[in-house]
Design a protein around this motif. Structure first.
Motif, PDB file in Angstrom:
ATOM      1  N   ALA A 164       0.842  -1.191   0.000  1.00 20.43           N
ATOM      2  CA  ALA A 164       0.000   0.000   0.000  1.00 20.43           C
ATOM      3  C   ALA A 164       0.881   1.247   0.000  1.00 20.43           C
ATOM      4  N   SER A 165       0.261   2.367  -0.402  1.00 22.93           N
ATOM      5  CA  SER A 165       1.000   3.629  -0.426  1.00 22.93           C
ATOM      6  C   SER A 165       1.191   4.133   0.999  1.00 22.93           C
ATOM      7  N   TRP A 166       2.029   5.118   1.143  1.00 16.62           N
ATOM      8  CA  TRP A 166       2.291   5.674   2.469  1.00 16.62           C
ATOM      9  C   TRP A 166       1.042   6.359   3.032  1.00 16.62           C
ATOM     10  N   LYS A 167       0.201   6.897   2.149  1.00 19.66           N
ATOM     11  CA  LYS A 167      -1.033   7.543   2.622  1.00 19.66           C
ATOM     12  C   LYS A 167      -1.977   6.509   3.233  1.00 19.66           C
ATOM     13  N   THR A 168      -2.084   5.364   2.574  1.00 20.42           N
ATOM     14  CA  THR A 168      -2.956   4.318   3.087  1.00 20.42           C
ATOM     15  C   THR A 168      -2.432   3.790   4.412  1.00 20.42           C
ATOM     16  N   GLN A 169      -1.128   3.635   4.523  1.00 18.72           N
ATOM     17  CA  GLN A 169      -0.542   3.158   5.774  1.00 18.72           C
ATOM     18  C   GLN A 169      -0.761   4.165   6.902  1.00 18.72           C
ATOM     19  N   MET A 170      -0.647   5.456   6.602  1.00 22.69           N
ATOM     20  CA  MET A 170      -0.895   6.482   7.614  1.00 22.69           C
ATOM     21  C   MET A 170      -2.358   6.445   8.053  1.00 22.69           C
ATOM     22  N   PHE A 171      -3.262   6.343   7.079  1.00 23.34           N
ATOM     23  CA  PHE A 171      -4.682   6.306   7.381  1.00 23.34           C
ATOM     24  C   PHE A 171      -5.016   5.104   8.262  1.00 23.34           C
ATOM     25  N   GLU A 172      -4.465   3.953   7.915  1.00 19.89           N
ATOM     26  CA  GLU A 172      -4.735   2.751   8.697  1.00 19.89           C
ATOM     27  C   GLU A 172      -4.112   2.828  10.079  1.00 19.89           C
ATOM     28  N   SER A 173      -2.963   3.449  10.191  1.00 21.20           N
ATOM     29  CA  SER A 173      -2.328   3.544  11.508  1.00 21.20           C
ATOM     30  C   SER A 173      -3.071   4.518  12.416  1.00 21.20           C
ATOM     31  N   VAL A 174      -3.625   5.585  11.848  1.00 17.55           N
ATOM     32  CA  VAL A 174      -4.364   6.557  12.658  1.00 17.55           C
ATOM     33  C   VAL A 174      -5.720   5.975  13.061  1.00 17.55           C
ATOM     34  N   LEU A 175      -6.423   5.348  12.123  1.00 19.13           N
ATOM     35  CA  LEU A 175      -7.763   4.855  12.392  1.00 19.13           C
ATOM     36  C   LEU A 175      -7.806   3.397  12.849  1.00 19.13           C
ATOM     37  N   GLY A 176      -6.689   2.705  12.765  1.00 14.82           N
ATOM     38  CA  GLY A 176      -6.680   1.264  13.057  1.00 14.82           C
ATOM     39  C   GLY A 176      -7.075   0.927  14.472  1.00 14.82           C
ATOM     40  N   PHE A 177      -6.800   1.787  15.423  1.00 18.71           N
ATOM     41  CA  PHE A 177      -7.111   1.464  16.823  1.00 18.71           C
ATOM     42  C   PHE A 177      -8.521   1.906  17.217  1.00 18.71           C
ATOM     43  N   LEU A 178      -9.222   2.603  16.315  1.00 17.49           N
ATOM     44  CA  LEU A 178     -10.576   3.071  16.625  1.00 17.49           C
ATOM     45  C   LEU A 178     -11.598   1.976  16.333  1.00 17.49           C
ATOM     46  N   PRO A 179     -12.785   2.094  16.937  1.00 16.05           N
ATOM     47  CA  PRO A 179     -13.824   1.097  16.650  1.00 16.05           C
ATOM     48  C   PRO A 179     -14.280   1.170  15.182  1.00 16.05           C
ATOM     49  N   ASP A 180     -14.919   0.100  14.735  1.00 20.26           N
ATOM     50  CA  ASP A 180     -15.334   0.012  13.326  1.00 20.26           C
ATOM     51  C   ASP A 180     -16.304   1.116  12.935  1.00 20.26           C
ATOM     52  N   TRP A 181     -17.251   1.446  13.798  1.00 23.15           N
ATOM     53  CA  TRP A 181     -18.238   2.460  13.437  1.00 23.15           C
ATOM     54  C   TRP A 181     -17.593   3.817  13.218  1.00 23.15           C
ATOM     55  N   VAL A 182     -16.515   4.128  13.922  1.00 23.14           N
ATOM     56  CA  VAL A 182     -15.807   5.397  13.716  1.00 23.14           C
ATOM     57  C   VAL A 182     -15.050   5.344  12.394  1.00 23.14           C
ATOM     58  N   GLN A 183     -14.427   4.216  12.105  1.00 21.66           N
ATOM     59  CA  GLN A 183     -13.705   4.078  10.843  1.00 21.66           C
ATOM     60  C   GLN A 183     -14.658   4.230   9.662  1.00 21.66           C
ATOM     61  N   ILE A 184     -15.815   3.586   9.747  1.00 25.74           N
ATOM     62  CA  ILE A 184     -16.792   3.672   8.655  1.00 25.74           C
ATOM     63  C   ILE A 184     -17.297   5.102   8.500  1.00 25.74           C
ATOM     64  N   THR A 185     -17.533   5.772   9.623  1.00 27.47           N
ATOM     65  CA  THR A 185     -18.008   7.158   9.567  1.00 27.47           C
ATOM     66  C   THR A 185     -16.967   8.061   8.922  1.00 27.47           C
ATOM     67  N   VAL A 186     -15.722   7.900   9.297  1.00 27.07           N
ATOM     68  CA  VAL A 186     -14.645   8.724   8.725  1.00 27.07           C
ATOM     69  C   VAL A 186     -14.505   8.430   7.233  1.00 27.07           C
TER      70      VAL A 186
END
Length: 119
Positions: free
Chosen positions: A8-30
């Motif tokens: 994955a690109s660095w943007k995708t890795q950053m996005f996953e690292s920032v949102l990865g620890f949040l619950p699924d409903w927050v990730q889906i909302t974002v």
């Protein structure tokens, strides 16, 4: 099995690292908000282009000389001098004052007035 190259690109890795620890409903909302922002940007861009094209068309129409169906010249309806509206309530001229035209005026093809062939 991993070659050490991220897929994955660095943007995708950053996005996953920032949102990865949040619950699924927050990730889906974002994710939904990000998609909404992208779609809104497209809509605004298309709308801006449409407004720009309309403005260009209006400027081109203003520059064109009056001709064709838009220009009536001497055949245009007369306007009242006081308010600039069309003179729809202007009085009709007298019948004898009007010049004959159309089917009423045969010109050289009119029968002579003195001969009455009705017998």
């Amino acid at each position: 099995m991993s070659a050490g190259v991220p897929l994955a690109s660095w943007k995708t890795q950053m996005f996953e690292s920032v949102l990865g620890f949040l619950p699924d409903w927050v990730q889906i909302t974002v994710l939904a908000l990000v998609v909404l922002a992208v779609v809104a940007g497209w809509v605004l861009k298309i709308r801006r282009n449409m407004v720009h094209r309309r403005a260009l068309r209006a400027m081109a129409a203003a520059r064109r000389p009056e001709s064709g169906a838009d220009f009536l010249g001497p055949y245009a309806p007369q306007r009242d001098s006081d308010d600039g509206r069309l003179g729809v309530h202007a009085p009709e001229p007298a019948a004898d004052a009007r010049r004959p035209s159309g089917a009423d005026f045969l010109g050289a093809y009119a029968p002579p007035r003195g001969s009455d062939d009705r017998a």
